[in-house]
Design an enzyme around this catalytic site. Structure first.
Site, mmCIF file in Angstrom:
data_model
loop_
_atom_site.group_PDB
_atom_site.id
_atom_site.type_symbol
_atom_site.label_atom_id
_atom_site.label_comp_id
_atom_site.label_asym_id
_atom_site.label_seq_id
_atom_site.Cartn_x
_atom_site.Cartn_y
_atom_site.Cartn_z
ATOM 1 N N THR A 225 5.283 -4.326 9.438
ATOM 2 C CA THR A 225 6.048 -4.419 10.977
ATOM 3 C C THR A 225 4.917 -4.443 11.831
ATOM 4 O O THR A 225 4.299 -4.174 12.265
ATOM 5 C CB THR A 225 6.478 -2.644 11.502
ATOM 6 O OG1 THR A 225 5.776 -1.829 10.893
ATOM 7 C CG2 THR A 225 8.225 -2.388 10.722
ATOM 8 N N LYS B 59 6.505 9.132 13.929
ATOM 9 C CA LYS B 59 5.307 9.015 13.866
ATOM 10 C C LYS B 59 3.578 7.746 14.527
ATOM 11 O O LYS B 59 3.041 7.667 14.499
ATOM 12 C CB LYS B 59 5.562 7.424 12.692
ATOM 13 C CG LYS B 59 5.108 6.552 12.483
ATOM 14 C CD LYS B 59 4.015 7.388 11.099
ATOM 15 C CE LYS B 59 3.114 6.544 10.512
ATOM 16 N NZ LYS B 59 1.732 6.688 10.367
ATOM 17 N N THR C 165 16.149 1.959 13.413
ATOM 18 C CA THR C 165 17.566 2.562 12.213
ATOM 19 C C THR C 165 18.599 2.194 12.857
ATOM 20 O O THR C 165 19.711 1.854 12.158
ATOM 21 C CB THR C 165 17.468 4.090 11.821
ATOM 22 O OG1 THR C 165 15.787 4.085 11.890
ATOM 23 C CG2 THR C 165 17.609 4.169 10.843
ATOM 24 N N CYS D 217 -3.643 1.610 12.177
ATOM 25 C CA CYS D 217 -2.981 2.320 12.326
ATOM 26 C C CYS D 217 -2.593 2.921 13.777
ATOM 27 O O CYS D 217 -1.680 2.843 15.020
ATOM 28 C CB CYS D 217 -2.536 3.013 11.527
ATOM 29 S SG CYS D 217 -1.709 2.867 9.695
ATOM 30 N N TYR E 42 1.178 -1.238 0.323
ATOM 31 C CA TYR E 42 0.046 0.134 0.040
ATOM 32 C C TYR E 42 1.241 1.200 -0.067
ATOM 33 O O TYR E 42 0.089 2.137 -0.613
ATOM 34 C CB TYR E 42 -0.911 0.039 1.640
ATOM 35 C CG TYR E 42 -1.822 -0.854 1.300
ATOM 36 C CD1 TYR E 42 -3.965 -0.402 0.124
ATOM 37 C CD2 TYR E 42 -2.394 -2.340 1.466
ATOM 38 C CE1 TYR E 42 -4.643 -1.139 -0.063
ATOM 39 C CE2 TYR E 42 -3.311 -3.016 1.486
ATOM 40 C CZ TYR E 42 -4.405 -2.933 0.575
ATOM 41 O OH TYR E 42 -5.597 -3.820 0.416
ATOM 42 N N LYS F 118 -14.161 2.567 10.421
ATOM 43 C CA LYS F 118 -14.580 4.042 9.966
ATOM 44 C C LYS F 118 -15.088 3.896 9.003
ATOM 45 O O LYS F 118 -15.167 3.553 8.631
ATOM 46 C CB LYS F 118 -13.069 5.077 9.946
ATOM 47 C CG LYS F 118 -12.532 4.832 8.498
ATOM 48 C CD LYS F 118 -11.324 5.949 8.836
ATOM 49 C CE LYS F 118 -10.902 5.888 7.558
ATOM 50 N NZ LYS F 118 -9.511 6.908 7.032
ATOM 51 N N ASP G 20 10.062 -7.358 -4.192
ATOM 52 C CA ASP G 20 8.795 -8.244 -3.086
ATOM 53 C C ASP G 20 9.000 -9.689 -3.227
ATOM 54 O O ASP G 20 9.225 -9.929 -4.210
ATOM 55 C CB ASP G 20 7.251 -7.311 -3.411
ATOM 56 C CG ASP G 20 6.391 -7.587 -2.325
ATOM 57 O OD1 ASP G 20 6.156 -6.456 -1.867
ATOM 58 O OD2 ASP G 20 5.941 -9.027 -2.246
HETATM 59 N N1 LIG Z 1 -0.868 1.125 4.641
HETATM 60 C C1 LIG Z 1 -0.643 2.423 5.025
HETATM 61 O O1 LIG Z 1 -1.796 2.909 5.182
HETATM 62 C C2 LIG Z 1 0.322 2.672 5.835
HETATM 63 C C3 LIG Z 1 0.688 3.785 6.419
HETATM 64 C C4 LIG Z 1 1.701 4.954 7.335
HETATM 65 C C5 LIG Z 1 2.135 3.765 7.441
HETATM 66 N N2 LIG Z 1 2.290 2.494 6.836
HETATM 67 C C6 LIG Z 1 3.710 1.590 6.956
HETATM 68 O O2 LIG Z 1 4.092 0.887 5.916
HETATM 69 C C7 LIG Z 1 4.506 0.292 5.624
HETATM 70 C C8 LIG Z 1 4.589 -0.833 5.042
HETATM 71 O O3 LIG Z 1 3.158 -0.674 5.204
HETATM 72 P P1 LIG Z 1 2.322 -1.326 4.017
HETATM 73 O O4 LIG Z 1 0.195 -1.325 4.524
HETATM 74 O O5 LIG Z 1 2.936 -0.987 2.379
HETATM 75 O O6 LIG Z 1 1.925 -3.200 4.081
HETATM 76 P P2 LIG Z 1 1.629 -3.516 3.153
HETATM 77 O O7 LIG Z 1 1.646 -5.275 2.954
HETATM 78 O O8 LIG Z 1 0.635 -3.139 1.653
HETATM 79 O O9 LIG Z 1 2.916 -4.444 1.618
HETATM 80 C C9 LIG Z 1 4.063 -4.886 2.362
HETATM 81 C C10 LIG Z 1 4.492 -5.524 1.181
HETATM 82 O O10 LIG Z 1 6.387 -6.200 1.679
HETATM 83 C C11 LIG Z 1 6.752 -7.204 1.196
HETATM 84 N N3 LIG Z 1 7.696 -7.927 1.872
HETATM 85 C C12 LIG Z 1 7.213 -8.856 3.330
HETATM 86 N N4 LIG Z 1 8.860 -8.578 3.926
HETATM 87 C C13 LIG Z 1 9.614 -8.394 2.547
HETATM 88 C C14 LIG Z 1 10.607 -8.698 2.028
HETATM 89 N N5 LIG Z 1 11.665 -8.899 3.252
HETATM 90 N N6 LIG Z 1 10.931 -7.930 1.255
HETATM 91 C C15 LIG Z 1 10.731 -8.012 -0.012
HETATM 92 N N7 LIG Z 1 8.935 -7.455 0.559
HETATM 93 C C16 LIG Z 1 8.592 -7.781 1.109
HETATM 94 C C17 LIG Z 1 5.207 -7.690 1.268
HETATM 95 O O11 LIG Z 1 5.386 -8.865 -0.147
HETATM 96 C C18 LIG Z 1 4.049 -6.643 0.849
HETATM 97 O O12 LIG Z 1 3.880 -7.006 -0.784
HETATM 98 C C19 LIG Z 1 4.525 -0.611 7.660
HETATM 99 O O13 LIG Z 1 5.160 -0.346 8.768
HETATM 100 C C20 LIG Z 1 2.631 0.283 7.818
HETATM 101 O O14 LIG Z 1 3.124 0.288 9.257
HETATM 102 C C21 LIG Z 1 1.371 2.070 6.186
#
Ligand SMILES: NC(=O)c1ccc[n+]([C@@H]2O[C@H](COP(=O)([O-])OP(=O)(O)OC[C@H]3O[C@@H](n4cnc5c(N)ncnc54)[C@H](O)[C@@H]3O)[C@@H](O)[C@H]2O)c1
Length: 397
Positions: A78, A197, A119, A251, A6, A313, A26
């Protein structure tokens, strides 16, 4: 870009749109295949076109294994493990896959929501395996704060907080983001950026917990909480949020635990807010139980009950960590031959729940329980004789 979900995929498409070559990585081969075909595997407005263009113009391609680059972004999940403990193993394994590719001068950025110190931990991991690069890399943290459904716009226009492990890293990361972000870029250190964050979402959680706590007090005190909050907000420096049936999503209902897990003694309000918001959902389920029994005692028959909303929501189809879904599950666990109508206007069907059209449910039910303030519910005319439990301010009763 390691992680094409996402956040990672829209970010890749945006960078590629600015004519910077992006190689997406990915672990899921289906994701890689879909993207290389110029298609997308997630729902997000305008993303399909952005990915299709980026792939067609040759600025975006994907694979399972990483390739050498100048900038590495880690955007993997995470999640939790055990009892609300953050799990950084995805960040760790994603980092491990790119360590052999790193060279002097490269920029490594984590965007995944991460516990404080992640980090620095990844920096230690990198330098342990590549000691010859010590001090030669730029390492930073830059959290993401986009709103799903409006990601393509917010990615460009939101302000960002960028924190490096040293000033050089911060500056290098800021210069990188400046190529494609129009919002302001605020410099700090990595720990502050990580905490920032977590604090943004904890702040929302605490404020909602305050409103939810008021709703519990008001229920006992015989005061209409909606009226109370409206009146209190007439004060020029008071701005109380609206109560609901809990807090959900991936979140706000999740990130505060990243602070509480590491600082349990210090994060009293943050931890308590999580408890209050979780308790509110339990309390709502108990309220349904009570009104059901009262109805039976009064009317001498079982009631029929409409449970209005499943999403976490209003006006979305996302049920992740949804308090409304939790309440519906709990109510159904306690079911005793009552008729239930489960309503969620934003989805067509559900694997567990049989859904009913919202107008039909209102028509047929004796008791109407508003769980989510969807716009459709606000326009309903509700017959006088119906009993109503309004947990989300539909009729403010
Ligand atoms: N979705 C949101 O609205 C949002 C907003 C702010 C922050 N975040 C944070 O951003 C981060 C990612 O969230 P997201 O929603 O994109 O997650 P997601 O699950 O949609 O996507 C993560 C992708 O990473 C891939 N992946 C997992 N392990 C991997 C690896 N070792 N190497 C390569 N690819 C790998 C998965 O297959 C998946 O396609 C999280 O920490 C989340 O908390 C998300």
């Amino acid at each position: 870009m390691v992680g094409l979900g996402y956040i990672g995929l829209p970010t890749s498409a945006l960078i590629a749109k600015n004519k910077i070559h992006v190689h997406g990585v990915d672990v899921n081969p289906k994701v890689v295949e879909t993207i290389n075909a110029g298609k997308i595997h997630i729902v997000e407005p305008e993303l399909d076109e952005a990915v299709d263009n980026a792939v067609k113009q040759g600025y975006l391609r994907a694979s399972i294994v990483p390739v050498e680059a100048d900038v590495y972004l880690i955007v993997v999940p995470t999640p939790f493990k055990g009892k609300n403990e953050p799990d950084i193993s995805f960040v760790q394994s994603a980092t491990k896959t790119i360590i052999p590719l790193l060279k002097k001068g490269d920029l490594y950025i984590i965007e995944s929501t991460s516990p404080i110190g992640t980090t620095e931990k990844m920096m230690d991991l990198i330098y342990q395996e590549r000691p010859e690069l010590k001090g030669e890399l730029h390492i930073a943290y830059c959290p993401e704060r986009v709103l799903p459904g409006n990601v393509m716009h917010e990615l460009v226009y939101n302000d960002r907080v960028i924190g490096g492990v040293n000033d050089e890293s911060t500056n290098k990361a800021v210069n990188f983001y400046r190529q494609f972000i129009k919002g302001d870029l605020y410099k700090t250190n990595a720990r502050t950026a990580e905490m920032c964050k977590l604090v943004e979402n904890s702040s929302r959680d605490v404020q909602i917990a305050f409103a939810n706590e008021l709703s519990l007090i008001c229920d006992k005190a015989g005061i209409n909480v909606w009226e109370l909050i409206e009146l209190a907000n007439k004060h020029p420096r008071v701005n109380i949020l609206q109560p609901g049936c809990g807090v959900g999503g991936h979140c706000i209902a999740v990130d505060p635990y990243f602070i509480v897990a590491d600082y349990p003694m210090e994060s009293q309000i943050i931890g308590k807010a999580r408890e209050i918001n979780n308790y509110k959902s339990f309390w709502c389920a108990e309220k349904v139980k009570t009104i059901k029994l009262e109805f039976e005692l009064k009317q001498g028959r079982k009631p029929s009950i409409a449970l209005m909303g499943l999403a976490f929501k209003p006006n979305i189809d996302d049920l992740r960590e949804s308090p409304a879904k939790y309440i519906v599950q709990k109510v159904l666990q306690n079911a005793n031959n009552e008729e239930y109508y489960i309503v969620e206007p934003n989805i067509d069907s559900h694997t567990v729940f049989k859904l009913t059209n919202y107008k039909e449910a209102i028509d047929k039910a004796d008791i109407i329980v508003f769980l989510v303030a969807h716009k459709e519910f606000k326009e309903l005319e509700i017959p006088q004789e119906k009993e109503i439990l309004d947990f989300c301010g539909i009729i403010k009763k």
